[in-house]
Design a protein around this motif. Structure first.
Motif, PDB file in Angstrom:
ATOM      1  N   GLN A   1       0.836  -1.199   0.000  1.00 39.36           N
ATOM      2  CA  GLN A   1       0.000   0.000   0.000  1.00 39.36           C
ATOM      3  C   GLN A   1       0.868   1.246   0.000  1.00 39.36           C
ATOM      4  OE1 GLN A   1      -3.414   0.344  -0.009  1.00 39.36           O
ATOM      5  NE2 GLN A   1      -3.589  -1.863  -0.341  1.00 39.36           N
ATOM      6  N   VAL A   2       0.349   2.275  -0.659  1.00 39.83           N
ATOM      7  CA  VAL A   2       1.007   3.581  -0.689  1.00 39.83           C
ATOM      8  C   VAL A   2       0.016   4.615  -0.190  1.00 39.83           C
ATOM      9  CG1 VAL A   2       1.973   5.366  -2.167  1.00 39.83           C
ATOM     10  CG2 VAL A   2       2.558   2.957  -2.570  1.00 39.83           C
ATOM     11  N   GLN A   3       0.471   5.472   0.677  1.00 43.55           N
ATOM     12  CA  GLN A   3      -0.342   6.582   1.165  1.00 43.55           C
ATOM     13  C   GLN A   3       0.194   7.880   0.559  1.00 43.55           C
ATOM     14  OE1 GLN A   3       1.174   4.367   3.627  1.00 43.55           O
ATOM     15  NE2 GLN A   3      -0.576   3.074   3.160  1.00 43.55           N
ATOM     16  N   LEU A   4      -0.727   8.753   0.167  1.00 39.26           N
ATOM     17  CA  LEU A   4      -0.363  10.016  -0.480  1.00 39.26           C
ATOM     18  C   LEU A   4      -0.923  11.179   0.326  1.00 39.26           C
ATOM     19  CD1 LEU A   4      -1.178   9.001  -4.168  1.00 39.26           C
ATOM     20  CD2 LEU A   4       1.062   8.984  -3.047  1.00 39.26           C
ATOM     21  N   VAL A   5      -0.086  12.165   0.565  1.00 41.02           N
ATOM     22  CA  VAL A   5      -0.518  13.370   1.266  1.00 41.02           C
ATOM     23  C   VAL A   5      -0.199  14.574   0.388  1.00 41.02           C
ATOM     24  CG1 VAL A   5      -0.223  14.820   3.303  1.00 41.02           C
ATOM     25  CG2 VAL A   5      -0.152  12.315   3.526  1.00 41.02           C
ATOM     26  N   GLU A   6      -1.232  15.318   0.047  1.00 40.17           N
ATOM     27  CA  GLU A   6      -1.092  16.494  -0.819  1.00 40.17           C
ATOM     28  C   GLU A   6      -1.161  17.768   0.004  1.00 40.17           C
ATOM     29  OE1 GLU A   6      -3.968  14.397  -4.139  1.00 40.17           O
ATOM     30  OE2 GLU A   6      -4.539  14.977  -2.113  1.00 40.17           O
ATOM     31  N   SER A   7      -0.512  18.800  -0.512  1.00 46.22           N
ATOM     32  CA  SER A   7      -0.598  20.111   0.120  1.00 46.22           C
ATOM     33  C   SER A   7      -0.339  21.174  -0.927  1.00 46.22           C
ATOM     34  CB  SER A   7       0.413  20.240   1.263  1.00 46.22           C
ATOM     35  OG  SER A   7       1.731  20.113   0.778  1.00 46.22           O
ATOM     36  N   GLY A   8      -0.706  22.401  -0.601  1.00 42.39           N
ATOM     37  CA  GLY A   8      -0.373  23.517  -1.458  1.00 42.39           C
ATOM     38  C   GLY A   8      -1.523  24.134  -2.226  1.00 42.39           C
ATOM     39  N   GLY A   9      -2.700  23.556  -2.145  1.00 42.18           N
ATOM     40  CA  GLY A   9      -3.825  24.166  -2.833  1.00 42.18           C
ATOM     41  C   GLY A   9      -4.248  25.468  -2.178  1.00 42.18           C
ATOM     42  N   GLY A  10      -5.124  26.183  -2.839  1.00 43.86           N
ATOM     43  CA  GLY A  10      -5.608  27.435  -2.272  1.00 43.86           C
ATOM     44  C   GLY A  10      -6.228  28.312  -3.328  1.00 43.86           C
ATOM     45  N   SER A  11      -6.404  29.566  -2.981  1.00 44.67           N
ATOM     46  CA  SER A  11      -7.008  30.536  -3.890  1.00 44.67           C
ATOM     47  C   SER A  11      -5.962  31.528  -4.359  1.00 44.67           C
ATOM     48  CB  SER A  11      -8.146  31.278  -3.182  1.00 44.67           C
ATOM     49  OG  SER A  11      -9.186  30.396  -2.830  1.00 44.67           O
ATOM     50  N   VAL A  12      -6.041  31.866  -5.624  1.00 47.72           N
ATOM     51  CA  VAL A  12      -5.076  32.797  -6.199  1.00 47.72           C
ATOM     52  C   VAL A  12      -5.762  33.584  -7.301  1.00 47.72           C
ATOM     53  CG1 VAL A  12      -4.241  31.124  -7.897  1.00 47.72           C
ATOM     54  CG2 VAL A  12      -2.722  32.953  -7.106  1.00 47.72           C
ATOM     55  N   GLN A  13      -5.261  34.764  -7.564  1.00 47.37           N
ATOM     56  CA  GLN A  13      -5.804  35.580  -8.647  1.00 47.37           C
ATOM     57  C   GLN A  13      -5.240  35.123  -9.988  1.00 47.37           C
ATOM     58  OE1 GLN A  13      -4.940  39.669  -7.642  1.00 47.37           O
ATOM     59  NE2 GLN A  13      -6.740  39.810  -6.331  1.00 47.37           N
ATOM     60  N   PRO A  14      -5.946  35.396 -11.059  1.00 50.27           N
ATOM     61  CA  PRO A  14      -5.417  35.066 -12.390  1.00 50.27           C
ATOM     62  C   PRO A  14      -4.022  35.659 -12.586  1.00 50.27           C
ATOM     63  CG  PRO A  14      -7.711  35.692 -12.559  1.00 50.27           C
ATOM     64  CD  PRO A  14      -7.311  35.959 -11.140  1.00 50.27           C
ATOM     65  N   GLY A  15      -3.140  34.847 -13.152  1.00 49.33           N
ATOM     66  CA  GLY A  15      -1.756  35.256 -13.338  1.00 49.33           C
ATOM     67  C   GLY A  15      -0.853  34.879 -12.186  1.00 49.33           C
ATOM     68  N   GLY A  16      -1.435  34.414 -11.109  1.00 47.18           N
ATOM     69  CA  GLY A  16      -0.652  34.047  -9.940  1.00 47.18           C
ATOM     70  C   GLY A  16      -0.059  32.655 -10.042  1.00 47.18           C
ATOM     71  N   SER A  17       0.599  32.250  -8.963  1.00 40.75           N
ATOM     72  CA  SER A  17       1.295  30.961  -8.934  1.00 40.75           C
ATOM     73  C   SER A  17       0.934  30.188  -7.670  1.00 40.75           C
ATOM     74  CB  SER A  17       2.811  31.172  -8.958  1.00 40.75           C
ATOM     75  OG  SER A  17       3.225  31.819 -10.139  1.00 40.75           O
ATOM     76  N   LEU A  18       0.993  28.877  -7.808  1.00 43.53           N
ATOM     77  CA  LEU A  18       0.845  27.975  -6.677  1.00 43.53           C
ATOM     78  C   LEU A  18       1.771  26.784  -6.874  1.00 43.53           C
ATOM     79  CD1 LEU A  18      -3.023  27.712  -6.058  1.00 43.53           C
ATOM     80  CD2 LEU A  18      -1.335  28.718  -4.503  1.00 43.53           C
ATOM     81  N   ARG A  19       2.176  26.180  -5.773  1.00 47.12           N
ATOM     82  CA  ARG A  19       2.974  24.964  -5.841  1.00 47.12           C
ATOM     83  C   ARG A  19       2.274  23.876  -5.055  1.00 47.12           C
ATOM     84  NH1 ARG A  19       9.142  25.203  -4.163  1.00 47.12           N
ATOM     85  NH2 ARG A  19       9.178  26.348  -6.136  1.00 47.12           N
ATOM     86  N   LEU A  20       2.003  22.773  -5.728  1.00 43.62           N
ATOM     87  CA  LEU A  20       1.400  21.609  -5.089  1.00 43.62           C
ATOM     88  C   LEU A  20       2.482  20.592  -4.766  1.00 43.62           C
ATOM     89  CD1 LEU A  20      -1.739  21.046  -7.349  1.00 43.62           C
ATOM     90  CD2 LEU A  20      -1.463  22.581  -5.390  1.00 43.62           C
ATOM     91  N   THR A  21       2.356  19.970  -3.613  1.00 47.36           N
ATOM     92  CA  THR A  21       3.316  18.957  -3.195  1.00 47.36           C
ATOM     93  C   THR A  21       2.570  17.694  -2.792  1.00 47.36           C
ATOM     94  OG1 THR A  21       4.862  20.630  -2.403  1.00 47.36           O
ATOM     95  CG2 THR A  21       5.166  18.394  -1.579  1.00 47.36           C
ATOM     96  N   CYS A  22       3.121  16.563  -3.166  1.00 46.57           N
ATOM     97  CA  CYS A  22       2.562  15.267  -2.792  1.00 46.57           C
ATOM     98  C   CYS A  22       3.707  14.391  -2.283  1.00 46.57           C
ATOM     99  CB  CYS A  22       1.879  14.618  -3.970  1.00 46.57           C
ATOM    100  SG  CYS A  22       1.303  12.929  -3.660  1.00 46.57           S
TER     101      CYS A  22
END
Length: 123
Positions: A1-22
């Motif tokens: 079995q593999v467990q996955l934990v995600e982070s980094g989502g959220g709200s941003v304005q158009p043109g902005g940046s986000l980084r997702l991590t798993c």
């Protein structure tokens, strides 16, 4: 079995940046491909980007030039750097991992999905 934990989502304005991590834990030695899919409201889940154990990447056309997938095998982590975000990028983003094991003549495979992290792009 593999467990996955995600982070980094959220709200941003158009043109902005986000980084997702798993980050994966458990049976990580058998992980071959890692990546991200997304599902927007009322739409089917779709590929965003994947990266193999040999560092080969695959991007959806909508992600090319704006998103970068990175894999850190020693930490069993995959990141998705998203730049120049657009409202149409709004979706739940799911971490995706493929595990493969067994001899070449009989390879077994199992896919795993994270619970998802919401990305909202809005003015």
């Amino acid at each position: 079995q593999v467990q996955l934990v995600e982070s980094g989502g959220g709200s941003v304005q158009p043109g902005g940046s986000l980084r997702l991590t798993c980050t994966a834990s458990g049976r990580t030695r058998s992980i071959s491909t890692m990546g991200w899919y997304r599902q927007a409201p009322g739409k089917e889940r779709e590929l965003v980007a994947t990266v193999t154990s040999g560092s080969m990447t695959n991007y959806a056309d909508s992600a090319k030039g704006r998103f970068t997938i990175s894999r850190y095998s020693t930490k069993n982590t995959v990141e998705l750097q998203m730049n120049s975000l657009k409202p149409e990028d709004t979706a739940v983003y799911y971490c995706y991992v493929v595990t493969e094991w067994g001899p070449v003549e009989k390879t077994y495979r199992q896919d795993y999905w994270g619970k998802g992290t919401l990305v909202t792009v809005s003015a």
